[in-house]
Each structure stands twice: as C-alpha cells, then as structure tokens.
Design a protein around this motif. Structure first.
Motif, PDB file in Angstrom:
ATOM      1  N   ASN A   1    -111.973 -55.049 -75.169  1.00  9.20           N
ATOM      2  CA  ASN A   1    -111.265 -55.643 -76.298  1.00  9.20           C
ATOM      3  C   ASN A   1    -110.518 -54.606 -77.133  1.00  9.20           C
ATOM      4  O   ASN A   1    -109.441 -54.886 -77.683  1.00  9.20           O
ATOM      5  N   ILE A   2    -111.076 -53.399 -77.235  1.00  9.27           N
ATOM      6  CA  ILE A   2    -110.368 -52.347 -77.985  1.00  9.27           C
ATOM      7  C   ILE A   2    -109.065 -52.002 -77.275  1.00  9.27           C
ATOM      8  O   ILE A   2    -108.018 -51.820 -77.917  1.00  9.27           O
ATOM      9  N   LEU A   3    -109.106 -51.923 -75.944  1.00 10.04           N
ATOM     10  CA  LEU A   3    -107.888 -51.637 -75.175  1.00 10.04           C
ATOM     11  C   LEU A   3    -106.821 -52.683 -75.454  1.00 10.04           C
ATOM     12  O   LEU A   3    -105.657 -52.344 -75.739  1.00 10.04           O
ATOM     13  N   LEU A   4    -107.202 -53.943 -75.395  1.00  9.52           N
ATOM     14  CA  LEU A   4    -106.256 -55.023 -75.662  1.00  9.52           C
ATOM     15  C   LEU A   4    -105.685 -54.914 -77.070  1.00  9.52           C
ATOM     16  O   LEU A   4    -104.462 -54.963 -77.266  1.00  9.52           O
ATOM     17  N   ASN A   5    -106.547 -54.744 -78.054  1.00 15.06           N
ATOM     18  CA  ASN A   5    -106.098 -54.680 -79.447  1.00 15.06           C
ATOM     19  C   ASN A   5    -105.248 -53.440 -79.719  1.00 15.06           C
ATOM     20  O   ASN A   5    -104.310 -53.483 -80.524  1.00 15.06           O
ATOM     21  N   ALA A   6    -105.593 -52.332 -79.057  1.00 10.09           N
ATOM     22  CA  ALA A   6    -104.835 -51.094 -79.260  1.00 10.09           C
ATOM     23  C   ALA A   6    -103.402 -51.239 -78.783  1.00 10.09           C
ATOM     24  O   ALA A   6    -102.470 -50.721 -79.402  1.00 10.09           O
ATOM     25  N   ILE A   7    -103.209 -51.953 -77.684  1.00 11.08           N
ATOM     26  CA  ILE A   7    -101.850 -52.185 -77.180  1.00 11.08           C
ATOM     27  C   ILE A   7    -101.135 -53.211 -78.048  1.00 11.08           C
ATOM     28  O   ILE A   7     -99.976 -53.018 -78.448  1.00 11.08           O
ATOM     29  N   LYS A   8    -101.816 -54.295 -78.381  1.00  8.62           N
ATOM     30  CA  LYS A   8    -101.203 -55.372 -79.167  1.00  8.62           C
ATOM     31  C   LYS A   8    -100.743 -54.905 -80.537  1.00  8.62           C
ATOM     32  O   LYS A   8     -99.779 -55.449 -81.089  1.00  8.62           O
TER      33      LYS A   8
ATOM     34  N   LEU B   1     -95.797 -52.167 -77.164  1.00 13.47           N
ATOM     35  CA  LEU B   1     -95.971 -50.787 -76.739  1.00 13.47           C
ATOM     36  C   LEU B   1     -95.391 -50.646 -75.336  1.00 13.47           C
ATOM     37  O   LEU B   1     -95.746 -51.414 -74.445  1.00 13.47           O
ATOM     38  N   LYS B   2     -94.490 -49.686 -75.160  1.00 11.15           N
ATOM     39  CA  LYS B   2     -94.038 -49.374 -73.806  1.00 11.15           C
ATOM     40  C   LYS B   2     -95.173 -48.647 -73.084  1.00 11.15           C
ATOM     41  O   LYS B   2     -95.792 -47.744 -73.646  1.00 11.15           O
ATOM     42  N   LEU B   3     -95.421 -49.030 -71.849  1.00  5.39           N
ATOM     43  CA  LEU B   3     -96.415 -48.356 -71.017  1.00  5.39           C
ATOM     44  C   LEU B   3     -95.743 -47.893 -69.734  1.00  5.39           C
ATOM     45  O   LEU B   3     -95.179 -48.705 -68.990  1.00  5.39           O
ATOM     46  N   ARG B   4     -95.807 -46.599 -69.491  1.00 10.54           N
ATOM     47  CA  ARG B   4     -95.274 -46.045 -68.253  1.00 10.54           C
ATOM     48  C   ARG B   4     -96.440 -45.845 -67.283  1.00 10.54           C
ATOM     49  O   ARG B   4     -97.374 -45.112 -67.562  1.00 10.54           O
ATOM     50  N   LEU B   5     -96.382 -46.539 -66.148  1.00 10.72           N
ATOM     51  CA  LEU B   5     -97.437 -46.468 -65.146  1.00 10.72           C
ATOM     52  C   LEU B   5     -97.019 -45.459 -64.088  1.00 10.72           C
ATOM     53  O   LEU B   5     -96.058 -45.682 -63.348  1.00 10.72           O
ATOM     54  N   GLY B   6     -97.725 -44.334 -64.040  1.00 12.42           N
ATOM     55  CA  GLY B   6     -97.331 -43.315 -63.076  1.00 12.42           C
ATOM     56  C   GLY B   6     -98.042 -42.014 -63.330  1.00 12.42           C
ATOM     57  O   GLY B   6     -99.000 -41.930 -64.101  1.00 12.42           O
ATOM     58  N   GLY B   7     -97.567 -40.975 -62.674  1.00  8.98           N
ATOM     59  CA  GLY B   7     -98.183 -39.666 -62.789  1.00  8.98           C
ATOM     60  C   GLY B   7     -98.179 -38.979 -61.438  1.00  8.98           C
ATOM     61  O   GLY B   7     -97.563 -39.451 -60.474  1.00  8.98           O
ATOM     62  N   THR B   8     -98.880 -37.870 -61.354  1.00 11.68           N
ATOM     63  CA  THR B   8     -98.836 -36.998 -60.180  1.00 11.68           C
ATOM     64  C   THR B   8     -99.057 -37.740 -58.871  1.00 11.68           C
ATOM     65  O   THR B   8     -98.336 -37.523 -57.889  1.00 11.68           O
TER      66      THR B   8
ATOM     67  N   ALA C   1    -101.169 -58.554 -73.782  1.00 10.16           N
ATOM     68  CA  ALA C   1    -101.051 -57.546 -74.835  1.00 10.16           C
ATOM     69  C   ALA C   1     -99.614 -57.392 -75.339  1.00 10.16           C
ATOM     70  O   ALA C   1     -99.394 -56.723 -76.349  1.00 10.16           O
ATOM     71  N   GLY C   2     -98.659 -57.978 -74.646  1.00 13.43           N
ATOM     72  CA  GLY C   2     -97.262 -57.858 -75.056  1.00 13.43           C
ATOM     73  C   GLY C   2     -96.669 -56.497 -74.766  1.00 13.43           C
ATOM     74  O   GLY C   2     -95.762 -56.042 -75.472  1.00 13.43           O
ATOM     75  N   ALA C   3     -97.157 -55.823 -73.723  1.00 11.25           N
ATOM     76  CA  ALA C   3     -96.647 -54.487 -73.372  1.00 11.25           C
ATOM     77  C   ALA C   3     -95.345 -54.600 -72.591  1.00 11.25           C
ATOM     78  O   ALA C   3     -95.083 -55.602 -71.925  1.00 11.25           O
TER      79      ALA C   3
END
Length: 533
Positions: free
Chosen positions: A81-88, A93-100, A149-151
C-alpha cells in the motif's frame, strides 16, 4: 576573606558560562538571491520528476553488499500500500522501467518460442547474469498497478537483441526488433497505456559492457519509430520515442541526433557524477559547491547540441543515481543526498531539461523508498515538494554571499508568484536570505546582474505571506534516513498514507532564514515576475 574567595569563584564561573554561551551561538550570515524574472531560461514538464524501476535480482551485489532484495520489476510486491500511495501522491509520476539488464531481457509473448528462463548469476556473462525473461502475466500485473496509481510509463527495450559482440567490445549488426515489436503489439492489444518506448541502456559512446555506433543506433531508432507508428496508427496520442539512455559523449550524441531528426522525441542521458558507491568521499563531494558545479558542463554541452541540431527532440535525464554500483547505504538513501538530488533538479532545469528520472523509486541504496519497508527515504519528500511547488518556467537565479548556498527559482506551480529553492551546504552558519529582482537582462546561465535591483515590497498583508518548507535531518545527522519538515518528522501512518506537507507562513518582507545543513522551499505568491504571468 571567605566571601572574597566565593565572589572570585562566582566571577570565574560566570565568565566561563558567558564564554560558553557566546561561543555556542550559531553563526549568522546574510546574502541576496537575485532573480531575473523577465523571461524563462528553461521550461520543464509538469511531470518533471521521474523515477526508475530496475531488473536487478536479489543476487546483485556490490562490494560485498546485496542491496536489491525484492525490488525488481520481476519480484517487487505490487500489492504494497505504501508503494501505491507513494506513486499516487505525484498524480502523475513518470516511471522509467529499465536499467543495465534490460538489454538481456526477452519478452515471453505468444509469438516468442524461447523458454522463459529467469536471470541467473554467472560471472562469465556480461553484467554477471545470464539472459532473463519478462512473463506476460507479470507484465499484466505491473500495468494493473501503474493504471491504479496513475503512473506514466516509459519502457526500456532490449537493444542488443540480434547483435553480436566483437572482441573489441563493440556490438555490431542491426537490431532485431521482432521480440520488441511483439511486446508492443501485446501491450496495445491489452489496452495498456505506455507514455514512451526507449531503445537500449548505456550503449552510447564507449558504452557500459558494450557499445553501439551512433549511425547504427540511429537506424535502429528510426526502425522503432516506424514500428510504433504502424502499431499505434489508430491510437492517439502515440507513445514518444526515446533514446539512447546512455552516458553523454558529445560526438556520439551529435551524430545520433543529426541522423534521427525526424524520428526521435526525447534524447536521454545518465548521470553518476559522484563515482562508485564504495567511494568514502561521497559526502565531501556532495557538500562541495565546486564539485556540484562540474556537472553543468554536461548539461550545457548537450543543450547546445540539441539547439544547433535540426532535431525536434528534447533532453531528459533518463537515469541518475549519483553513485554507481547501487549507491552507498546511509549516504545515497539518507538526508545528505537531498543536497545533491535537489541541486541536480535545479541545475538540469536551468538547461531546459524536461524530465529527470531518479535511480530508483525502490531498489539498491539510492531508492526514494526503503527497499525492505517501502518507507519513504528523505529524497522522496524532496522530490514530492519539488513536484508540487516548482512550476514549468525556470528563472535565471544567482546568489551573492557565501558559496555554500545553492539557489534556484521557478514560477510557482498551479499558483501565483514564484518558488525559491535554497540549499545551505554550510555546517554552522545560518544564512538570512533577501530576495531581489534584476532590472536588466542577464546572459543565459552566467547570471550577471546589474547592481540596481528592485527589492520585494514592504508591508504585505498576512494573506500574502510566503509559504516556507524547511527540511532538516533528524538530530542534525546527515546520515539519517528520517527527514523533518518544519521541525516535524515525516513518516507514513499505519495505513501507509503519505503525510501532508504543510508550510509555515512568514512575512514576505523579512529575509528567509536558511539553517545550517538545511533546505528551504519558499513560495512567494504576491510577487509575479513577467515570466510567470
């Protein structure tokens, strides 16, 4: 005689206490922040603040420390729930999914005939792991969270698929886009909304692990743009095309931009200017104004290349964790890192960077959220305050006084006036900051001001008082993972709700007091520069 000795003793102790009292008083200095409000020097996106989610499995370790836990796109607890609320709380919030490891991920779409095998630790492999896989049921679950979350999602595609890596470290051949195209078709078929598709991770210039030449990368980016245009031909708005998601190399970026002028929407670069996470001098670097100033060269150079190119692309920071190899516990996830992070946001904005993606939302030692508890780290609150207070238009700003004050100003967000960000890197001196407006124009980014200036009007009414948000570390400990806002601890409640971020109110005619090792956002609603009208 006894009374004289007693009096002498009393005098002695009074002198001692007087000395202690005087010497223990905090030092106070003053200075003036000058703002040229006639025209904006840059403009940021409404959703300028962005964060990343990475692929690293729990076995990812650096310098004997394994800091990723279950924070990967493949194993993160999506029901927290904290994850959801933190994004909301950012909405959005833009979220970039990626990395090495994104360039080693296969997408287990119905078209893919390969077995869906998870990452496995193998030291002989590039980046220390074998090829991994994204199951489509996990992709479905991720998108369910993002929608709730509206990301706004940026997905980093595997740009090494189909290439061969030569002995000199270069990756050659054209990108095989069949698996990526299959994922994009699957995503559209499921009605998942993707804000942008990004090609590759850290393959530009000399690359990390391997590299791709700029001309070939341009051809591959053109191919991605054609695929997206075709698959989304009946859909508006279409996702944006983003690349290369690598470290800045002037010649490489210049060639790449010139050859993608009609295909690329966003050019992304990464920032890890503090060096490796194992460095024992990270805090010294963060508190050194000259060291912080050094990254301006990268922003300036890329900004000039973009402006001189025929491209319509804009610049983003696609990933920035400050210290590479997962950061440093109790530095890059502690209060002290907000000095670096907010300074980066201010500096990037002043060079017309539209979005800034922080490594990470969660994971490693540089997450905005604690990897284990999901409790927000100090930088989360710094990011949220920036998001709520700093508007689109960036104002040219300079500070006269100590070099330990970092100052940035934007038009206020969804409100009148402007917002000032002040960072005090001094450990002992409170700075009383006056605000002044430049009467004449200044050269871009050099902040040269005429001596004459217009001071803020005196005698504001109480309803026009400014709002102040003072950020400090718990117990004054820079390594604390607890942040105070106006003296009150910021923490989620038992339901996992993000706490309200409430200001203090101060008379707008008085100086802004910036305590040692503190950060202040000041929203001044009753002065509206021309750039903010």
């Amino acid at each position: 005689m006894g009374s004289q000795i007693w009096l002498l003793g009393l005098c002695f102790w009074m002198c001692v206490f007087s000395f202690i009292s005087v010497s223990s008083k905090a030092l106070v200095g003053d200075g003036t922040v000058f703002i040229d409000g006639k025209a904006a020097i840059g403009r940021i996106d409404d959703d300028f603040v962005c964060a990343t989610l990475d692929w690293w499995p729990p076995e990812k370790c650096d310098y004997g420390t394994c800091s990723w836990g279950h924070a990967s796109l493949l194993n993160l607890d999506l029901g927290n729930n904290i994850l959801l609320n933190a994004i909301k709380a950012f909405s959005p919030l833009k979220l970039r999914l990626g990395g090495t490891l994104q360039d080693k991920v296969i997408y287990d779409t119905p078209d893919d005939q390969q077995p869906c095998v998870p990452f496995a630790n193998k030291s002989s492999e590039m980046f220390g792991f074998t090829q991994g896989c994204l199951p489509m049921n996990r992709w479905d679950e991720l998108n369910t969270l993002f929608e709730k979350a509206g990301a706004k999602i940026i997905f980093g595609l595997n740009a090494l698929y189909g290439r061969s890596i030569h002995s000199d470290g270069s990756a050659v051949g054209a990108w095989n886009y069949t698996n990526a195209e299959s994922l994009i078709r699957y995503t559209v078929g499921k009605n998942f909304t993707i804000h942008g598709w990004e090609l590759g991770n850290e393959l530009s210039g000399n690359g990390v692990g391997t590299r791709v030449a700029a001309d070939q990368y341009a051809l591959d980016t053109v191919a991605l743009q054609r695929i997206v245009q075709n698959i989304y031909k009946e859909i508006e708005p279409k996702p944006i095309i983003i690349a290369p998601g690598g470290f800045f190399d002037a010649n490489w970026f210049k060639e790449f931009l010139n050859k993608t002028s009609k295909s690329l929407d966003v050019v992304t670069h990464h920032i890890y200017n503090l060096g490796p996470g194992v460095d024992q001098h990270l805090v010294e670097k963060i508190l050194d104004p000259s060291y912080l100033d050094g990254e301006a060269n990268t922003f300036r150079s890329l900004h000039n290349i973009v402006r001189s190119s025929e491209t319509s692309a804009v610049a983003w920071v696609g990933e920035a964790g400050g210290a590479y190899n997962s950061g440093h516990n109790l530095v890059t996830n502690a209060f002290v890192f907000s000095f670096w992070y907010l300074d980066q946001l201010g500096m990037a904005s002043s060079y017309d960077t539209k979005t800034y993606c922080r490594q990470t939302l969660i994971g490693g030692n540089y997450g905005l959220l604690n990897t284990t508890t999901f409790e927000p780290n100090p930088d989360y609150y710094s990011a949220l305050l920036w998001h709520r207070l700093m508007g689109n238009n960036v104002l040219s700003t300079s500070f006269s006084g100590t070099k330990k004050i970092r100052a940035y100003a934007h038009c206020a967000k969804h409100s009148k006036g402007f917002t000032l960000l002040l960072i005090n890197l001094d450990n002992s001196t409170t700075i009383q900051v006056k605000v002044a407006f430049n009467r004449t124009s200044s050269s871009r980014h050099k902040h040269k001001f005429h001596r004459k200036h217009i001071r803020l009007p005196q005698g504001y009414k109480s309803e026009n008082d400014r709002e102040e948000y003072h950020l400090t570390a718990k117990d004054g400990n820079l390594h604390s993972q607890t942040m105070l806002l106006n003296g009150k601890i910021l923490t989620v409640n038992s339901s996992g709700d993000i706490p309200p971020l409430e200001p203090l109110y101060a008379n707008s005619s008085s100086p802004i007091s910036v305590a040692p090792f503190s950060i202040v956002f000041a929203h001044i609603p009753n002065v509206v520069p021309p750039a903010c009208r």
